[in-house]
Design a protein around this motif. Structure first.
Motif, PDB file in Angstrom:
ATOM      1  N   LEU A   1       1.653   6.616   9.930  1.00 13.08           N
ATOM      2  CA  LEU A   1       3.020   6.105   9.798  1.00 13.08           C
ATOM      3  C   LEU A   1       3.849   7.029   8.916  1.00 13.08           C
ATOM      4  O   LEU A   1       5.019   7.282   9.191  1.00 13.08           O
ATOM      5  CB  LEU A   1       3.002   4.690   9.211  1.00 13.08           C
ATOM      6  N   LEU A   2       3.240   7.533   7.848  1.00 14.21           N
ATOM      7  CA  LEU A   2       3.935   8.500   6.993  1.00 14.21           C
ATOM      8  C   LEU A   2       4.189   9.792   7.761  1.00 14.21           C
ATOM      9  O   LEU A   2       5.273  10.385   7.680  1.00 14.21           O
ATOM     10  CB  LEU A   2       3.108   8.791   5.741  1.00 14.21           C
ATOM     11  N   ALA A   3       3.177  10.227   8.526  1.00 17.09           N
ATOM     12  CA  ALA A   3       3.321  11.447   9.325  1.00 17.09           C
ATOM     13  C   ALA A   3       4.403  11.282  10.380  1.00 17.09           C
ATOM     14  O   ALA A   3       5.195  12.205  10.631  1.00 17.09           O
ATOM     15  CB  ALA A   3       1.979  11.796   9.975  1.00 17.09           C
ATOM     16  N   ARG A   4       4.461  10.111  10.990  1.00 18.76           N
ATOM     17  CA  ARG A   4       5.477   9.860  12.015  1.00 18.76           C
ATOM     18  C   ARG A   4       6.875   9.907  11.423  1.00 18.76           C
ATOM     19  O   ARG A   4       7.811  10.456  12.020  1.00 18.76           O
ATOM     20  CB  ARG A   4       5.232   8.485  12.663  1.00 18.76           C
TER      21      ARG A   4
ATOM     22  N   ASP B   1      10.878   6.317   1.602  1.00 17.90           N
ATOM     23  CA  ASP B   1      11.285   5.316   2.602  1.00 17.90           C
ATOM     24  C   ASP B   1      10.345   5.270   3.796  1.00 17.90           C
ATOM     25  O   ASP B   1      10.561   4.469   4.716  1.00 17.90           O
ATOM     26  CB  ASP B   1      12.702   5.621   3.111  1.00 17.90           C
ATOM     27  N   ALA B   2       9.325   6.112   3.800  1.00 20.81           N
ATOM     28  CA  ALA B   2       8.499   6.263   5.002  1.00 20.81           C
ATOM     29  C   ALA B   2       7.848   4.951   5.420  1.00 20.81           C
ATOM     30  O   ALA B   2       7.885   4.562   6.598  1.00 20.81           O
ATOM     31  CB  ALA B   2       7.434   7.337   4.771  1.00 20.81           C
ATOM     32  N   LEU B   3       7.226   4.247   4.488  1.00 21.36           N
ATOM     33  CA  LEU B   3       6.534   3.008   4.843  1.00 21.36           C
ATOM     34  C   LEU B   3       7.518   1.928   5.250  1.00 21.36           C
ATOM     35  O   LEU B   3       7.338   1.258   6.278  1.00 21.36           O
ATOM     36  CB  LEU B   3       5.679   2.547   3.659  1.00 21.36           C
ATOM     37  N   THR B   4       8.574   1.750   4.469  1.00 23.70           N
ATOM     38  CA  THR B   4       9.575   0.727   4.791  1.00 23.70           C
ATOM     39  C   THR B   4      10.190   0.960   6.165  1.00 23.70           C
ATOM     40  O   THR B   4      10.281   0.034   6.988  1.00 23.70           O
ATOM     41  CB  THR B   4      10.711   0.749   3.748  1.00 23.70           C
ATOM     42  N   ASP B   5      10.617   2.180   6.417  1.00 24.52           N
ATOM     43  CA  ASP B   5      11.316   2.478   7.668  1.00 24.52           C
ATOM     44  C   ASP B   5      10.428   2.267   8.887  1.00 24.52           C
ATOM     45  O   ASP B   5      10.876   1.724   9.904  1.00 24.52           O
ATOM     46  CB  ASP B   5      11.836   3.913   7.652  1.00 24.52           C
ATOM     47  N   THR B   6       9.159   2.696   8.813  1.00 24.49           N
ATOM     48  CA  THR B   6       8.288   2.566   9.988  1.00 24.49           C
ATOM     49  C   THR B   6       7.917   1.117  10.246  1.00 24.49           C
ATOM     50  O   THR B   6       7.873   0.672  11.401  1.00 24.49           O
ATOM     51  CB  THR B   6       7.016   3.424   9.827  1.00 24.49           C
ATOM     52  N   LEU B   7       7.652   0.340   9.190  1.00 24.93           N
ATOM     53  CA  LEU B   7       7.340  -1.079   9.384  1.00 24.93           C
ATOM     54  C   LEU B   7       8.540  -1.816   9.964  1.00 24.93           C
ATOM     55  O   LEU B   7       8.396  -2.672  10.852  1.00 24.93           O
ATOM     56  CB  LEU B   7       6.930  -1.715   8.055  1.00 24.93           C
ATOM     57  N   ASP B   8       9.733  -1.473   9.498  1.00 25.57           N
ATOM     58  CA  ASP B   8      10.951  -2.095  10.004  1.00 25.57           C
ATOM     59  C   ASP B   8      11.195  -1.697  11.461  1.00 25.57           C
ATOM     60  O   ASP B   8      11.483  -2.546  12.312  1.00 25.57           O
ATOM     61  CB  ASP B   8      12.125  -1.683   9.125  1.00 25.57           C
TER      62      ASP B   8
ATOM     63  N   ILE C   1       4.022  -9.744   3.222  1.00 27.54           N
ATOM     64  CA  ILE C   1       3.188  -8.542   3.340  1.00 27.54           C
ATOM     65  C   ILE C   1       2.749  -8.133   1.939  1.00 27.54           C
ATOM     66  O   ILE C   1       3.594  -7.854   1.076  1.00 27.54           O
ATOM     67  CB  ILE C   1       3.953  -7.390   4.021  1.00 27.54           C
ATOM     68  N   PHE C   2       1.448  -8.123   1.705  1.00 30.31           N
ATOM     69  CA  PHE C   2       0.902  -7.723   0.413  1.00 30.31           C
ATOM     70  C   PHE C   2       0.404  -6.282   0.491  1.00 30.31           C
ATOM     71  O   PHE C   2      -0.331  -5.925   1.415  1.00 30.31           O
ATOM     72  CB  PHE C   2      -0.248  -8.643  -0.004  1.00 30.31           C
ATOM     73  N   ILE C   3       0.805  -5.479  -0.483  1.00 27.70           N
ATOM     74  CA  ILE C   3       0.448  -4.060  -0.514  1.00 27.70           C
ATOM     75  C   ILE C   3      -0.413  -3.812  -1.745  1.00 27.70           C
ATOM     76  O   ILE C   3       0.035  -3.993  -2.880  1.00 27.70           O
ATOM     77  CB  ILE C   3       1.711  -3.175  -0.567  1.00 27.70           C
ATOM     78  N   ASP C   4      -1.665  -3.424  -1.518  1.00 26.37           N
ATOM     79  CA  ASP C   4      -2.563  -3.086  -2.612  1.00 26.37           C
ATOM     80  C   ASP C   4      -2.492  -1.579  -2.835  1.00 26.37           C
ATOM     81  O   ASP C   4      -2.803  -0.795  -1.936  1.00 26.37           O
ATOM     82  CB  ASP C   4      -3.995  -3.509  -2.283  1.00 26.37           C
ATOM     83  N   THR C   5      -2.064  -1.167  -4.015  1.00 20.82           N
ATOM     84  CA  THR C   5      -1.805   0.246  -4.275  1.00 20.82           C
ATOM     85  C   THR C   5      -2.956   0.894  -5.041  1.00 20.82           C
ATOM     86  O   THR C   5      -3.740   0.204  -5.703  1.00 20.82           O
ATOM     87  CB  THR C   5      -0.510   0.420  -5.099  1.00 20.82           C
ATOM     88  N   PRO C   6      -3.060   2.224  -4.993  1.00 23.20           N
ATOM     89  CA  PRO C   6      -4.086   2.921  -5.779  1.00 23.20           C
ATOM     90  C   PRO C   6      -3.799   2.808  -7.275  1.00 23.20           C
ATOM     91  O   PRO C   6      -2.645   2.613  -7.674  1.00 23.20           O
ATOM     92  CB  PRO C   6      -3.958   4.387  -5.314  1.00 23.20           C
TER      93      PRO C   6
ATOM     94  N   LEU D   1       1.350   7.628  -2.319  1.00 24.05           N
ATOM     95  CA  LEU D   1       1.080   6.367  -1.644  1.00 24.05           C
ATOM     96  C   LEU D   1       1.610   5.198  -2.462  1.00 24.05           C
ATOM     97  O   LEU D   1       2.222   4.273  -1.919  1.00 24.05           O
ATOM     98  CB  LEU D   1      -0.428   6.217  -1.403  1.00 24.05           C
ATOM     99  N   THR D   2       1.383   5.235  -3.761  1.00 20.47           N
ATOM    100  CA  THR D   2       1.889   4.167  -4.615  1.00 20.47           C
ATOM    101  C   THR D   2       3.410   4.137  -4.605  1.00 20.47           C
ATOM    102  O   THR D   2       4.019   3.052  -4.559  1.00 20.47           O
ATOM    103  CB  THR D   2       1.375   4.342  -6.049  1.00 20.47           C
ATOM    104  N   ILE D   3       4.048   5.295  -4.651  1.00 16.29           N
ATOM    105  CA  ILE D   3       5.513   5.345  -4.603  1.00 16.29           C
ATOM    106  C   ILE D   3       6.029   4.695  -3.322  1.00 16.29           C
ATOM    107  O   ILE D   3       7.007   3.943  -3.340  1.00 16.29           O
ATOM    108  CB  ILE D   3       6.008   6.799  -4.721  1.00 16.29           C
ATOM    109  N   ASN D   4       5.363   4.959  -2.200  1.00 17.64           N
ATOM    110  CA  ASN D   4       5.766   4.319  -0.942  1.00 17.64           C
ATOM    111  C   ASN D   4       5.613   2.809  -1.019  1.00 17.64           C
ATOM    112  O   ASN D   4       6.479   2.059  -0.561  1.00 17.64           O
ATOM    113  CB  ASN D   4       4.944   4.873   0.222  1.00 17.64           C
ATOM    114  N   GLY D   5       4.504   2.346  -1.589  1.00 18.26           N
ATOM    115  CA  GLY D   5       4.280   0.910  -1.705  1.00 18.26           C
ATOM    116  C   GLY D   5       5.290   0.247  -2.615  1.00 18.26           C
ATOM    117  O   GLY D   5       5.819  -0.829  -2.307  1.00 18.26           O
TER     118      GLY D   5
END
Length: 460
Positions: free
Chosen positions: A194-197, A274-281, A292-297, A303-307
Motif C-alpha cells: 500500500l505504501l509502495a502503491r 499520507d500513504a496509509l490514510t490515502d490508500t485505505l480511503d 480500525i486499530f493500528i499497532d505500531t512498532p 511505519l509509525t509515522i504513517n500510523g
C-alpha cells in the motif's frame, strides 16, 4: 561476616566461570537461537488451536450475554428466544443445561433486540451514518508497556460491543498478528504494497508533469509496478472473530524502514505520511469498518509515522514508573519535533505558492497507565496524573491474575472461558479491561458526535 553471608557476586572463580562459559557465538548461532524460539512459539501458539489446526472463538453463555453483551434480564432473553424460534437458540452441553452461543449468533441477537427491543436501551452501539471509520493508533517507543495487549483487547472489546473492527499490524515483530492467528508469508501480505502503491501513483503523476515539460520520465521498477495492482481488501484476512479482520505483519515488513526513505529521496514531493490514510480511503476500507486499530512498532520510524498520521485517536500505554514516565515524555517530545518538522516543510512551500497551510490534528490523545499495581504504584500514578492532567486517562489498567493466566494460554482475556477461572478472578480481570474500553469508547463517541454535529451544521 562469613563467606556464606556475602552477596553472590563475590568469590566467583574465574576458572569455573570459564568452564561454564559457552563457545563464542557466531551469526549462525543467532539462526539456531531463532529456530529454537520459533519452535517454542509454534508450540505455544498451537495450544490455542482446535483439532483442525485453526483458532476458534469460544462460545458465550446466556449468563455472560445478558451480563456483558446485551442489556436484558436472563428471563426476558429466554422468553424472546422462545417466542422467536427463527432466532439462534444456542446449544446445551448437557440435557437441560445452560445455552451457549457463538459470537456471530450474539451479533444476530443484538441486531434483533436493536430492531424490536426497547428504544431506551443501548442494544446497538452508537455509529453515525455517513461518517468514516475512526482510526486508533496505539503507540510508544518504550517496550514492555502493554502496547499490543492494549490494542488487542480494545479491538476485542469493540467487537463484543458490536462494531466491525479492522486491526492493522505495523510492527514487524508481528505480535498482534499472532494474537489473531494471522498467517503472513512475506511483506507483500502486509501494508508494504500500500505504501509502495501510494509512491507509485505519485511517481506516475510526477512523470506526467515531466513529460509535459519535455523531460524524460523516471521508470517504475518491478516493485512499484506490482504494487499498483494491489488493493487493501486483498491484504485483509479473516480471523477467528466474526467481526474482526486483520492486515498482518511479519519480519520482512521492516524492509519498509529502508525502502521508504529511498523513495522519499527520489520523490521529494511525495507525502509519505499520507500513504496509509490515502490508500485505505481510496479502497473504501473506511466505509467497510467502524473502528480500525493500528499497532505500531516501538520506534518512531516511517511505519509509525504513517500510523500516527492516519490516526484520529492516539493512545499511549505507559507504566507507572519513573523510567516509563520519562521515556513517554521523550516520546511526546519526539512526536512534536517530527510532525512540526513536516508541517514547517510543507507550509514553507504552501506559503510560497499561496496555498492553504497544513496542520496535523487528532480527535484525542490519551496516555493510559497499564499493568498497574495499586499496592506499589499509586503515588507515582498520582504524580503522573498531576503533571499530565486530562492527557493521562484517570482509569488505570490493573494487572490481575486473569491477565497472567490468559497470557499463558495464548488468549486474550475475552477469549478465555470464565469456567476455567475462579468467578471472582474472571470478573475482576474483566472489570479492568471493560473500564479501559469504556474510557476509550467515550473518546470514540465524543469524536463521532463532534463530526456528526459539524456535518449537520455544514449541511444547513
Amino acid at each position: 561476616m562469613s563467606s556464606t553471608d556475602l552477596p553472590p557476586y563475590f568469590r566467583i572463580n574465574p576458572d569455573q566461570a570459564l568452564a561454564d562459559l559457552d563457545d563464542p557465538v557466531t551469526t549462525t548461532g543467532f539462526a539456531s537461537i531463532a529456530g529454537a524460539a520459533r519452535a517454542g512459539r509454534d508450540d505455544l501458539a498451537g495450544r490455542g488451536l482446535a483439532e483442525d489446526g485453526q483458532r476458534h472463538l469460544r462460545l458465550f453463555s446466556t449468563w455472560e450475554i445478558t451480563r456483558y453483551l446485551i442489556p436484558v434480564a436472563q428471563a426476558h432473553f429466554r422468553r424472546v428466544l422462545k417466542q422467536n424460534p427463527d432466532l439462534p437458540q444456542g446449544q446445551s452441553e448437557t440435557t437441560g443445561g445452560a445455552k451457549w452461543f457463538t459470537l456471530d449468533e450474539v451479533l444476530r441477537l443484538r441486531a434483533f433486540f436493536g430492531r424490536e427491543g426497547s428504544k431506551a436501551k443501548e442494544y446497538v452501539p452508537y455509529r453515525p451514518k455517513g461518517l468514516p471509520a475512526k482510526m486508533v493508533a496505539v503507540a510508544n517507543f518504550k517496550g514492555g508497556v502493554g502496547k499490543t495487549s492494549t490494542a488487542a483487547h480494545l479491538a476485542m472489546s469493540a467487537a463484543l460491543d458490536g462494531y466491525r473492527v479492522l486491526v492493522i499490524d505495523l510492527d514487524s515483530q508481528a505480535s498482534m498478528t499472532s494474537v489473531f492467528g494471522g498467517r503472513v508469508d512475506d511483506e507483500w501480505q502486509t501494508v508494504f504494497p500500500l505504501l509502495a502503491r501510494h509512491y507509485a501513483k505519485h511517481l506516475q503523476l510526477d512523470n506526467q508533469r515531466r513529460l509535459d515539460r519535455g523531460d524524460a520520465p523516471q521508470p517504475l521498477d518491478d516493485t512499484l509496478t506490482e504494487a499498483l495492482g494491489i488493493t487493501a481488501q486483498s491484504l485483509v484476512q479473516k480471523t477467528h472473530w466474526p467481526n474482526i479482520d486483520l492486515i498482518g505483519a511479519q519480519l520482512n515488513l521492516y524492509w519498509a524502514e529502508f525502502q521508504v526513505p529511498v523513495w522519499r529521496m527520489q520523490g521529494r514531493g511525495w507525502k509519505l505520511w499520507d500513504a496509509l490514510t490515502d490508500t485505505l480511503d481510496a479502497d473504501g476500507i473506511l466505509d467497510d469498518y467502524d473502528v480500525i486499530f493500528i499497532d505500531t512498532p516501538p520506534a518512531l520510524g516511517y511505519l509509525t509515522i504513517n500510523g500516527l498520521a492516519a490516526a484520529d485517536i492516539l493512545l499511549v500505554p505507559v507504566g507507572a514508573s519513573f523510567l516509563e514516565f520519562d521515556s513517554t515524555g521523550r516520546f511526546f517530545d519526539m512526536l512534536h519535533t517530527t510532525f512540526q518538522s513536516i508541517e514547517e516543510g510543507e507550509n514553507l512551500a504552501a506559503r510560497a505558492l499561496g496555498r492553504e497551510e497544513m496542520a496535523f490534528q487528532w480527535d484525542a490523545v490519551r496516555a493510559v497507565v497499564t499493568r498497574f499495581d495499586g499496592s506499589q504504584q499509586t503515588e507515582m500514578a498520582g504524580l503522573m496524573q498531576a503533571y499530565l492532567g486530562k492527557t493521562l486517562s484517570p482509569h488505570r489498567q490493573d494487572f490481575t491474575a486473569l491477565i497472567g493466566q490468559a497470557g499463558e494460554q495464548v488468549q486474550g482475556i475475552y477469549e478465555a472461558d470464565y469456567r476455567d477461572f475462579n468467578r471472582e478472578t474472571y470478573a475482576r480481570g474483566r472489570e479492568t479491561f471493560d473500564a479501559t474500553y469504556a474510557a476509550f469508547k467515550s473518546l470514540l463517541l465524543g469524536a463521532w458526535r463532534r463530526d456528526e454535529l459539524a456535518q449537520a451544521k455544514a449541511a444547513e
